[in-house]
Motif scaffolding. Structure first.
Motif, PDB file in Angstrom:
ATOM      1  N   ASP A 165       0.822  -1.210   0.000  1.00 59.01           N
ATOM      2  CA  ASP A 165       0.000   0.000   0.000  1.00 59.01           C
ATOM      3  C   ASP A 165       0.856   1.260   0.000  1.00 59.01           C
ATOM      4  N   ASP A 204       2.048   1.606  -3.633  1.00 59.06           N
ATOM      5  CA  ASP A 204       0.942   1.938  -4.538  1.00 59.06           C
ATOM      6  C   ASP A 204       0.448   3.345  -4.193  1.00 59.06           C
ATOM      7  N   ASN A 225      -0.616   5.925  -5.846  1.00 61.36           N
ATOM      8  CA  ASN A 225      -1.846   6.469  -6.435  1.00 61.36           C
ATOM      9  C   ASN A 225      -3.072   5.590  -6.180  1.00 61.36           C
ATOM     10  N   ASN A 226      -2.901   4.544  -5.387  1.00 62.68           N
ATOM     11  CA  ASN A 226      -4.007   3.680  -4.947  1.00 62.68           C
ATOM     12  C   ASN A 226      -4.817   3.054  -6.078  1.00 62.68           C
ATOM     13  N   ASP A 227      -4.133   2.686  -7.172  1.00 61.93           N
ATOM     14  CA  ASP A 227      -4.860   2.041  -8.271  1.00 61.93           C
ATOM     15  C   ASP A 227      -4.745   0.520  -8.233  1.00 61.93           C
ATOM     16  N   ARG A 228      -4.175  -0.013  -7.147  1.00 62.10           N
ATOM     17  CA  ARG A 228      -3.994  -1.450  -6.909  1.00 62.10           C
ATOM     18  C   ARG A 228      -2.988  -2.077  -7.874  1.00 62.10           C
ATOM     19  N   ASP A 272       3.947   5.150  -9.791  1.00 63.72           N
ATOM     20  CA  ASP A 272       4.000   5.088  -8.329  1.00 63.72           C
ATOM     21  C   ASP A 272       5.393   5.432  -7.817  1.00 63.72           C
TER      22      ASP A 272
END
Length: 90
Positions: A37, A40, A42-45, A51
């Motif tokens: 996490d 990641d 930009n939290n786009d998985r 990133d």
């Protein structure tokens, strides 16, 4: 290899599969998932080049486009403290 399908990105599923297949300690598994996490940004998985550019910018506290050892240690000290707090519920 984390990037199982070779698309140049590491999805959470690829990362999770790698961790589960190579690490059997539940605490370390939880730590590795929390660390994903962090990467990641930009939290786009997916963890990809974007990133790492964002991560670089976050670590460059003084904005000089160089990550000093002090900035690196400072950034990850904050991250590890946060991860430890979240995992331990303290």
């Amino acid at each position: 290899d984390f990037d199982a399908n070779g698309d140049g990105r590491v999805s959470f599923q690829e990362y999770s599969n790698y961790v589960h297949n190579n690490q059997h300690d539940p605490e370390i598994n939880a730590f590795f998932h929390a660390l994903y996490d962090v990467y990641d940004v930009n939290n786009d998985r997916h963890v990809d080049h974007d990133d790492f550019l964002l991560l670089y910018a976050l670590m460059d506290f003084n904005g000089d486009n160089v990550i000093s050892r002090q900035e690196f240690v400072h950034y990850f000290s904050i991250i590890f403290e946060t991860i430890d707090h979240n995992l331990n519920g303290a």
